[in-house]
Design a protein around this motif. Sequence first.
Motif, short mmCIF file in Angstrom:
data_model
loop_
_atom_site.label_atom_id
_atom_site.label_comp_id
_atom_site.label_asym_id
_atom_site.label_seq_id
_atom_site.Cartn_x
_atom_site.Cartn_y
_atom_site.Cartn_z
N ASP A 215 9.12 -6.27 6.34
CA ASP A 215 8.14 -7.16 5.70
C ASP A 215 6.87 -6.39 5.31
O ASP A 215 6.27 -6.66 4.26
CB ASP A 215 7.82 -8.34 6.62
N ILE A 216 6.48 -5.42 6.12
CA ILE A 216 5.30 -4.61 5.76
C ILE A 216 5.63 -3.77 4.52
O ILE A 216 4.85 -3.68 3.56
CB ILE A 216 4.84 -3.72 6.94
N ASP A 217 6.83 -3.16 4.51
CA ASP A 217 7.24 -2.38 3.33
C ASP A 217 7.25 -3.26 2.07
O ASP A 217 6.73 -2.88 1.02
CB ASP A 217 8.63 -1.77 3.55
N THR A 218 7.84 -4.45 2.22
CA THR A 218 7.92 -5.36 1.06
C THR A 218 6.52 -5.76 0.59
O THR A 218 6.23 -5.78 -0.61
CB THR A 218 8.70 -6.64 1.45
N ALA A 219 5.66 -6.08 1.55
CA ALA A 219 4.31 -6.55 1.19
C ALA A 219 3.57 -5.48 0.39
O ALA A 219 2.92 -5.80 -0.62
CB ALA A 219 3.53 -6.90 2.45
N MET A 220 3.67 -4.23 0.81
CA MET A 220 2.90 -3.19 0.12
C MET A 220 3.53 -2.81 -1.22
O MET A 220 2.83 -2.45 -2.16
CB MET A 220 2.73 -1.94 1.01
N LYS A 221 4.85 -2.93 -1.30
CA LYS A 221 5.51 -2.62 -2.58
C LYS A 221 5.26 -3.74 -3.61
O LYS A 221 4.77 -3.50 -4.69
CB LYS A 221 7.02 -2.50 -2.34
N LEU A 222 5.60 -4.95 -3.21
CA LEU A 222 5.50 -6.06 -4.17
C LEU A 222 4.09 -6.64 -4.24
O LEU A 222 3.65 -7.09 -5.29
CB LEU A 222 6.48 -7.17 -3.80
N GLY A 223 3.39 -6.64 -3.11
CA GLY A 223 2.06 -7.25 -3.08
C GLY A 223 0.99 -6.32 -3.61
O GLY A 223 0.10 -6.74 -4.35
N GLY A 225 1.78 -3.31 -5.19
CA GLY A 225 2.30 -2.56 -6.35
C GLY A 225 2.51 -1.08 -6.08
O GLY A 225 2.57 -0.28 -7.02
N LEU A 226 2.65 -0.68 -4.80
CA LEU A 226 2.85 0.74 -4.50
C LEU A 226 4.33 1.09 -4.72
O LEU A 226 5.20 0.23 -4.59
CB LEU A 226 2.45 1.04 -3.05
N PRO A 227 4.60 2.39 -5.05
CA PRO A 227 6.00 2.72 -5.34
C PRO A 227 6.92 2.61 -4.12
O PRO A 227 8.11 2.41 -4.27
CB PRO A 227 5.94 4.17 -5.85
N MET A 228 6.36 2.76 -2.93
CA MET A 228 7.17 2.67 -1.71
C MET A 228 6.35 1.97 -0.65
O MET A 228 5.13 2.10 -0.63
CB MET A 228 7.49 4.06 -1.15
N GLY A 229 7.03 1.30 0.28
CA GLY A 229 6.33 0.75 1.44
C GLY A 229 5.96 1.88 2.39
O GLY A 229 6.50 2.99 2.28
N PRO A 230 5.05 1.63 3.34
CA PRO A 230 4.57 2.71 4.19
C PRO A 230 5.65 3.35 5.07
O PRO A 230 5.61 4.56 5.28
CB PRO A 230 3.51 2.04 5.07
N PHE A 231 6.63 2.56 5.52
CA PHE A 231 7.64 3.17 6.40
C PHE A 231 8.65 3.98 5.60
O PHE A 231 9.12 5.03 6.07
CB PHE A 231 8.31 2.09 7.27
N ALA A 232 8.97 3.52 4.39
CA ALA A 232 9.84 4.32 3.52
C ALA A 232 9.13 5.63 3.18
O ALA A 232 9.75 6.70 3.13
CB ALA A 232 10.17 3.54 2.25
N LEU A 233 7.81 5.57 2.98
CA LEU A 233 7.08 6.78 2.62
C LEU A 233 6.95 7.73 3.81
O LEU A 233 7.10 8.95 3.67
CB LEU A 233 5.70 6.42 2.05
N GLY A 438 1.74 8.30 -6.74
CA GLY A 438 2.32 7.33 -7.69
C GLY A 438 1.71 5.95 -7.57
O GLY A 438 2.35 4.96 -7.93
N TYR A 439 0.47 5.86 -7.08
CA TYR A 439 -0.19 4.55 -7.02
C TYR A 439 -0.46 4.06 -8.44
O TYR A 439 -0.79 4.86 -9.32
CB TYR A 439 -1.53 4.66 -6.27
N PRO A 440 -0.37 2.74 -8.65
CA PRO A 440 -0.63 2.24 -10.01
C PRO A 440 -2.09 2.44 -10.44
O PRO A 440 -2.40 2.48 -11.62
CB PRO A 440 -0.29 0.76 -9.91
N ALA A 441 -2.99 2.54 -9.46
CA ALA A 441 -4.41 2.73 -9.77
C ALA A 441 -5.04 3.52 -8.62
O ALA A 441 -4.54 3.49 -7.50
CB ALA A 441 -5.11 1.37 -9.90
N GLY A 442 -6.14 4.22 -8.92
CA GLY A 442 -6.85 4.92 -7.87
C GLY A 442 -7.66 3.93 -7.04
O GLY A 442 -7.84 2.77 -7.44
#
Length: 491
Positions: A215-223, A225-233, A438-442
């Motif tokens: 859920d944390i990975d999903t939140a950061m990816k979809l919420g 807009g990061l290319p990966m969630g923190p645990f995948a990264l 790969g963040y969508p914005a700084g």
Amino acid sequence: MARAFKTVGVVGLGTMGAGIAEVFARAGLSVIGVEVDAEALERGRGHIRRSTDRAVSRGKLTAAERDEIVGRVTFTGALDDLGGADLVIEAIPEVMDYKRALFTDLDRICGPGTVLATNTSSLSVTAIAATTSRPGQVIGMHFFNPAPVMKLVEVVHTVVTEDGLADDVAALARRLGKTPVTVGDRAGFVVNRLLLGYLNHAATLLERRVASRDDIDTAMKLGAGLPMGPFALLDLIGLDTSHEVCEVLFQESRDRVHAPAPILRELVTAGLLGRKSGRGFHDYEGAPARAASEFPVKMGVASVCVMGEGAEELSSRLAAAGFKRGEAHDADVVIALSSTPVVEHAAGLPRPERLVGLHLVGGDVAELVSTALTSPEVALAAHDLVKVLGLTPVPCADRAGFVVDALLYPYLNDAVRMYDSGYASIEDIDTAMRLGCGYPAGPFETLDAIGLSTVRDGLRALYAEYREPSFAPAPLLDRLVTAGVTSIRGR
Ligand code: 3HC
């Protein structure tokens, strides 16, 4: 006159070293790749082969181009073969004693004109340089994983780096198709300093059971807009490297948010290092993790009451989906729309176990907040409700910032502090995070988009809850909000 780099040595052909060797070879330079033993050398060769094969299968390279690139790399187990290189870049594990020993050897082996570079993630370039007789010709050249893809190179100069060397290395980075950002020698430089604090905080939220890994990975990816969630990264970077970087950051900052989360140490000790070992936070060999969307659907809700800002719109969407509008005292589920903890709403209700909080993030994600009083059945029902509305549910605990804001705001705050300390400009920090991760914005673009006062207030709430000193709003942010400034980039 600018230095001409033609032959480059890469010492250490793990994930990063092999990627760096590929980048140089793709740009037409001759590469000498060095590994300590035959097995590691073969693994390094395999890395480059697989990466370039993948480019062929995706139609990005022809087979002939791939053969040319691979043919530019000579693989050897002998450091002595680096004597004539114009530049040697080190990419061995993040252990200062290993790095010092290697640079002492390189200093002896390499000609007087050879530039020695380190790809260290966070260790002191100055301390590494000091082990050589040529500290002026030692520099940091920090690539990002996967090196063939990420467009940033941090060029790290020390107080004794020769004039012009950082410019020459930055020009070389451009020749490789990368964008250089040149900075001084501080633990973590720009990117790791900002990134690892955030990743470590995600691990802490997991340990505190604020939300699950997926859920944390999903939140950061979809919420967010990061290319990966923190645990995948974290798994991509390697949990051993991540642990080491946090340790080094903590040594310099003495800030508890950099002290490696215990779960990182535990996984590293168990040999679960992330992708490279087949398992870390996620499993890359066994059964795929159950996706959050496979949550069992079990309805049984007839009426819903929605409270808070935006209640009318959500009520209409629910009504269109067939749910009756209920009142707080009789509805099966009561939803409080809120960006702050909701337990105080529950305390005023006749049936507090029926209340959940809901925070919409980024359009698609609904953080679904269970208070200490919410019943598991209502939490499940609310989960199904938001899915019916086409939203991705992220169940979480009733804590300040929930998941996304709790992870995003301290990172933005750290960026403001970094800028205010004079270490790097707003433009360089924004560029570094966009191209390095790969963040969508700084962070400053994000700060302006969310609103300075929203972030400042969110940080105040986070500080009040977690009492982490570094969550307190940076003085500059506070001053800008007080002065009525609405854009940190445009002021
Ligand atoms: N090696 C080579 N190329 C790779 C690769 C790899 N390991 N992984 C992906 N690629 C290439 C693909 O071939 C593809 O290339 P193409 O566009 O030319 O066809 C491209 O990258 C995109 O790959 P995919 O479509 O398979 O996957 P995604 O679109 O999901 O992108 C990602 C993958 C590039 C890894 C993306 O998720 C991303 O940007 N993640 C963030 C990575 C990050 O933050 N890195 C920095 C970590 S910090 C660090 O390294 C510093 C250190 O000191 C700790």
